[in-house]
Enzyme design. Structure first.
Site, PDB file in Angstrom:
ATOM      1  N   GLU A  48      -1.557  -2.057  -6.469  1.00 43.72           N
ATOM      2  CA  GLU A  48      -0.514  -3.007  -6.107  1.00 43.72           C
ATOM      3  C   GLU A  48       0.094  -3.527  -7.395  1.00 43.72           C
ATOM      4  OE1 GLU A  48       1.821  -3.624  -3.926  1.00 43.72           O
ATOM      5  OE2 GLU A  48       0.122  -3.265  -2.604  1.00 43.72           O
TER       6      GLU A  48
ATOM      7  N   CYS B 254       0.814  -1.212   0.000  1.00 44.28           N
ATOM      8  CA  CYS B 254       0.000   0.000   0.000  1.00 44.28           C
ATOM      9  C   CYS B 254       0.848   1.263   0.000  1.00 44.28           C
ATOM     10  CB  CYS B 254      -0.980   0.050   1.162  1.00 44.28           C
ATOM     11  SG  CYS B 254      -2.197   1.354   0.914  1.00 44.28           S
TER      12      CYS B 254
END
Length: 259
Positions: free
Chosen positions: A126, A5
């Site tokens: 991601e 993240c």
């Protein structure tokens, strides 16, 4: 596998967010001169973002939800003051805190006691290593994880205050936060081994309660996992300079390596 993240998208401005979740909008007073309104499809570390906290106005009153502007990347209170009067940020950027360590880590344990927050986002990005590569040579493929119902996701976070050395007691502190990560679950585990810790709406107040200890059950949970959808997106997101709705659009077929 690198940090989890490190990039996300948020398109709801703080005033609207406060209205939506019945919170007091304190974003303007807590951001200094940094404007956090407007959509940001490529939020990167050290950006000023919106965070939700529960605080008391008076010691005896009920704590209430507030939206505050914070720097993404926790600056613990003991960080020294740099020459310009800001914090000395030579150390690692504390943008993520591992759920398994928040109550024991010196950087996070004080915040875990009574400075827990929520970080709202539309979704996060991601990068998945491509098969056959050693990770270095082949380009990674970006994916976007988001609320399938079109609603915001609320990630568990921690926050703290920092003041320059010798600052007057009533000087507004610098607020900063970190996003808690946990083991990825479900289809998300195919993309990365970590994911932000989601908190579902019925648990928000319990998570943020400044008068209660941390809820270990929420730390071990995946509150909104069933709401999260995944799609491959274009590599535009790789550059922090790119910002716009095209970043979260599904990748074009030719970009998906079909031809």
């Amino acid at each position: 596998m690198g940090t989890m993240c490190g990039r996300f998208a948020v398109t709801t401005d703080p005033a609207l967010l406060a209205q939506k979740i019945q919170a007091i909008d304190e974003s303007a007073s807590s951001s200094g001169d940094k404007d956090v309104t407007g959509a940001n499809y490529n939020v990167a570390p050290t950006t000023t973002i919106s965070s939700v906290v529960k605080r008391h106005s008076e010691p005896e009153d009920e704590s209430t939800r507030r939206v505050r502007s914070m720097r993404w990347g926790l600056i613990p209170p003991w960080v020294k003051t740099a020459e310009g009067g800001g914090p000395d940020t030579k150390g690692p950027l504390l943008i993520n805190a591992r759920a398994e360590k928040v109550t024991t880590s010196p950087a996070f344990r004080n915040s875990a006691k009574n400075k827990r927050c929520l970080i709202p986002m539309d979704g996060w990005y991601e990068w998945k290593p491509n098969p056959g590569g050693d990770g270095k040579k082949t380009a990674k493929t970006p994916f976007y994880m988001y609320g399938a119902d079109g609603e915001l996701l609320f990630m568990a976070g921690l926050w703290t205050t920092w003041r320059p050395q010798g600052a007057p007691k009533d000087a507004p502190p610098l607020l900063s936060c970190t996003i808690i990560t946990t083991d990825a679950a479900g289809p998300l585990a195919d993309i990365h081994d970590r994911m932000p810790l989601t908190i579902s709406a019925p648990d928000w107040d319990r998570w943020m309660d400044p008068d209660a200890p941390i809820d270990e059950g929420l730390l071990r949970g995946h509150g909104d996992l069933d709401r999260i959808a995944v799609r491959e997106v274009s590599r535009l997101v790789n550059s922090v300079r790119n910002n716009g709705p095209e970043l979260i659009e599904p990748a074009e077929p030719e970009e998906m390596g079909l031809f």
